[in-house]
Scaffold this motif. Sequence first.
Motif, PDB file in Angstrom:
ATOM      1  N   VAL A   1       0.853  -1.181   0.000  1.00  0.00           N
ATOM      2  CA  VAL A   1       0.000   0.000   0.000  1.00  0.00           C
ATOM      3  C   VAL A   1       0.892   1.234   0.000  1.00  0.00           C
ATOM      4  CG1 VAL A   1      -1.941  -1.090   1.182  1.00  0.00           C
ATOM      5  CG2 VAL A   1      -0.194   0.052   2.530  1.00  0.00           C
ATOM      6  N   GLY A   2       0.327   2.327  -0.455  1.00  0.00           N
ATOM      7  CA  GLY A   2       1.074   3.575  -0.497  1.00  0.00           C
ATOM      8  C   GLY A   2       1.219   4.196   0.881  1.00  0.00           C
ATOM      9  N   LYS A   3       2.256   4.988   1.004  1.00  0.00           N
ATOM     10  CA  LYS A   3       2.507   5.644   2.285  1.00  0.00           C
ATOM     11  C   LYS A   3       1.415   6.657   2.610  1.00  0.00           C
ATOM     12  CE  LYS A   3       7.370   4.649   2.271  1.00  0.00           C
ATOM     13  NZ  LYS A   3       8.739   5.109   2.272  1.00  0.00           N
ATOM     14  N   ASN A   4       0.804   7.262   1.592  1.00  0.00           N
ATOM     15  CA  ASN A   4      -0.308   8.183   1.852  1.00  0.00           C
ATOM     16  C   ASN A   4      -1.477   7.456   2.498  1.00  0.00           C
ATOM     17  OD1 ASN A   4       0.916  10.512   0.930  1.00  0.00           O
ATOM     18  ND2 ASN A   4       0.084  10.329  -1.139  1.00  0.00           N
ATOM     19  N   THR A   5      -1.761   6.248   2.029  1.00  0.00           N
ATOM     20  CA  THR A   5      -2.829   5.455   2.629  1.00  0.00           C
ATOM     21  C   THR A   5      -2.509   5.167   4.091  1.00  0.00           C
ATOM     22  OG1 THR A   5      -3.439   4.431   0.532  1.00  0.00           O
ATOM     23  CG2 THR A   5      -4.065   3.238   2.533  1.00  0.00           C
ATOM     24  N   ILE A   6      -1.289   4.782   4.352  1.00  0.00           N
ATOM     25  CA  ILE A   6      -0.876   4.481   5.726  1.00  0.00           C
ATOM     26  C   ILE A   6      -1.005   5.719   6.604  1.00  0.00           C
ATOM     27  CG2 ILE A   6       1.032   3.716   7.204  1.00  0.00           C
ATOM     28  CD1 ILE A   6       2.057   2.165   4.677  1.00  0.00           C
ATOM     29  N   MET A   7      -0.571   6.862   6.098  1.00  0.00           N
ATOM     30  CA  MET A   7      -0.653   8.101   6.866  1.00  0.00           C
ATOM     31  C   MET A   7      -2.107   8.502   7.122  1.00  0.00           C
ATOM     32  SD  MET A   7       2.403   8.605   7.632  1.00  0.00           S
ATOM     33  CE  MET A   7       2.170  10.150   8.479  1.00  0.00           C
ATOM     34  N   ASN A   8      -2.967   8.305   6.126  1.00  0.00           N
ATOM     35  CA  ASN A   8      -4.386   8.617   6.307  1.00  0.00           C
ATOM     36  C   ASN A   8      -5.012   7.712   7.372  1.00  0.00           C
ATOM     37  OD1 ASN A   8      -4.494  10.717   4.450  1.00  0.00           O
ATOM     38  ND2 ASN A   8      -5.013   9.358   2.756  1.00  0.00           N
ATOM     39  N   VAL A   9      -4.678   6.433   7.330  1.00  0.00           N
ATOM     40  CA  VAL A   9      -5.191   5.500   8.335  1.00  0.00           C
ATOM     41  C   VAL A   9      -4.633   5.858   9.714  1.00  0.00           C
ATOM     42  CG1 VAL A   9      -5.212   3.092   9.100  1.00  0.00           C
ATOM     43  CG2 VAL A   9      -5.599   3.631   6.689  1.00  0.00           C
ATOM     44  N   ALA A  10      -3.362   6.216   9.774  1.00  0.00           N
ATOM     45  CA  ALA A  10      -2.746   6.600  11.052  1.00  0.00           C
ATOM     46  C   ALA A  10      -3.451   7.817  11.639  1.00  0.00           C
ATOM     47  CB  ALA A  10      -1.261   6.881  10.864  1.00  0.00           C
ATOM     48  N   LYS A  11      -3.791   8.768  10.795  1.00  0.00           N
ATOM     49  CA  LYS A  11      -4.505   9.963  11.258  1.00  0.00           C
ATOM     50  C   LYS A  11      -5.876   9.585  11.823  1.00  0.00           C
ATOM     51  CE  LYS A  11      -6.316  14.360   9.675  1.00  0.00           C
ATOM     52  NZ  LYS A  11      -6.638  15.190   8.531  1.00  0.00           N
ATOM     53  N   LYS A  12      -6.595   8.718  11.097  1.00  0.00           N
ATOM     54  CA  LYS A  12      -7.904   8.266  11.574  1.00  0.00           C
ATOM     55  C   LYS A  12      -7.769   7.492  12.885  1.00  0.00           C
ATOM     56  CE  LYS A  12     -10.775   9.754   8.533  1.00  0.00           C
ATOM     57  NZ  LYS A  12     -11.743  10.769   8.961  1.00  0.00           N
ATOM     58  N   LEU A  13      -6.733   6.691  12.989  1.00  0.00           N
ATOM     59  CA  LEU A  13      -6.488   5.915  14.207  1.00  0.00           C
ATOM     60  C   LEU A  13      -6.206   6.847  15.381  1.00  0.00           C
ATOM     61  CD1 LEU A  13      -6.333   2.982  15.151  1.00  0.00           C
ATOM     62  CD2 LEU A  13      -3.917   2.986  14.542  1.00  0.00           C
ATOM     63  N   ASP A  14      -5.465   7.921  15.138  1.00  0.00           N
ATOM     64  CA  ASP A  14      -5.200   8.906  16.194  1.00  0.00           C
ATOM     65  C   ASP A  14      -6.473   9.640  16.602  1.00  0.00           C
ATOM     66  OD1 ASP A  14      -2.506   8.321  16.330  1.00  0.00           O
ATOM     67  OD2 ASP A  14      -1.897   9.984  15.031  1.00  0.00           O
ATOM     68  N   GLU A  15      -7.320   9.941  15.620  1.00  0.00           N
ATOM     69  CA  GLU A  15      -8.550  10.691  15.886  1.00  0.00           C
ATOM     70  C   GLU A  15      -9.604   9.843  16.593  1.00  0.00           C
ATOM     71  OE1 GLU A  15      -9.810  11.960  12.020  1.00  0.00           O
ATOM     72  OE2 GLU A  15      -8.318  13.556  11.903  1.00  0.00           O
ATOM     73  N   ASN A  16      -9.612   8.539  16.290  1.00  0.00           N
ATOM     74  CA  ASN A  16     -10.691   7.690  16.797  1.00  0.00           C
ATOM     75  C   ASN A  16     -10.205   6.245  16.900  1.00  0.00           C
ATOM     76  OD1 ASN A  16     -13.139   6.626  17.529  1.00  0.00           O
ATOM     77  ND2 ASN A  16     -14.033   6.747  15.495  1.00  0.00           N
ATOM     78  N   SER A  17      -9.384   5.986  17.882  1.00  0.00           N
ATOM     79  CA  SER A  17      -8.780   4.655  17.986  1.00  0.00           C
ATOM     80  C   SER A  17      -9.761   3.587  18.442  1.00  0.00           C
ATOM     81  CB  SER A  17      -7.582   4.695  18.934  1.00  0.00           C
ATOM     82  OG  SER A  17      -8.007   5.034  20.237  1.00  0.00           O
ATOM     83  N   ILE A  18     -10.906   3.980  18.963  1.00  0.00           N
ATOM     84  CA  ILE A  18     -11.854   3.002  19.478  1.00  0.00           C
ATOM     85  C   ILE A  18     -12.419   2.109  18.369  1.00  0.00           C
ATOM     86  CG2 ILE A  18     -13.895   4.482  19.355  1.00  0.00           C
ATOM     87  CD1 ILE A  18     -14.750   3.245  22.050  1.00  0.00           C
TER      88      ILE A  18
END
Length: 99
Positions: free
Chosen positions: A73-90
């Motif tokens: 997967v692209g690094k942009n995808t990973i960064m987008n998922v990481a951002k979502k995980l930080d915003e709403n890890s539940i």
Amino acid sequence: MRRYKFLTKDDVYDAFNRLRDAFLAAKNGEEVEEIIKGILTHDEKLKIGRRILVAEYLRDGLGLDEIAKTLKVGKNTIMNVAKKLDENSIFLDLINKRR
């Protein structure tokens, strides 16, 4: 959201509410599967599933390069998922709770 700039805020909320209502309508895993098959394309299901894998790998402490290489997967995808995980890890806890 550039692709959907013609939508009003109400249009967006209505679409999100319909999606949430569709998943809440399921009583069990079989019904979830039927709803997913009815509204998501193969590509959409694959993208969502792979984003969940990225989130799991991030939570497990894997690095950006390792995830990119492993899942292709692209690094942009990973960064987008990481951002979502930080915003709403539940969300990942809820997924794993039901698994």
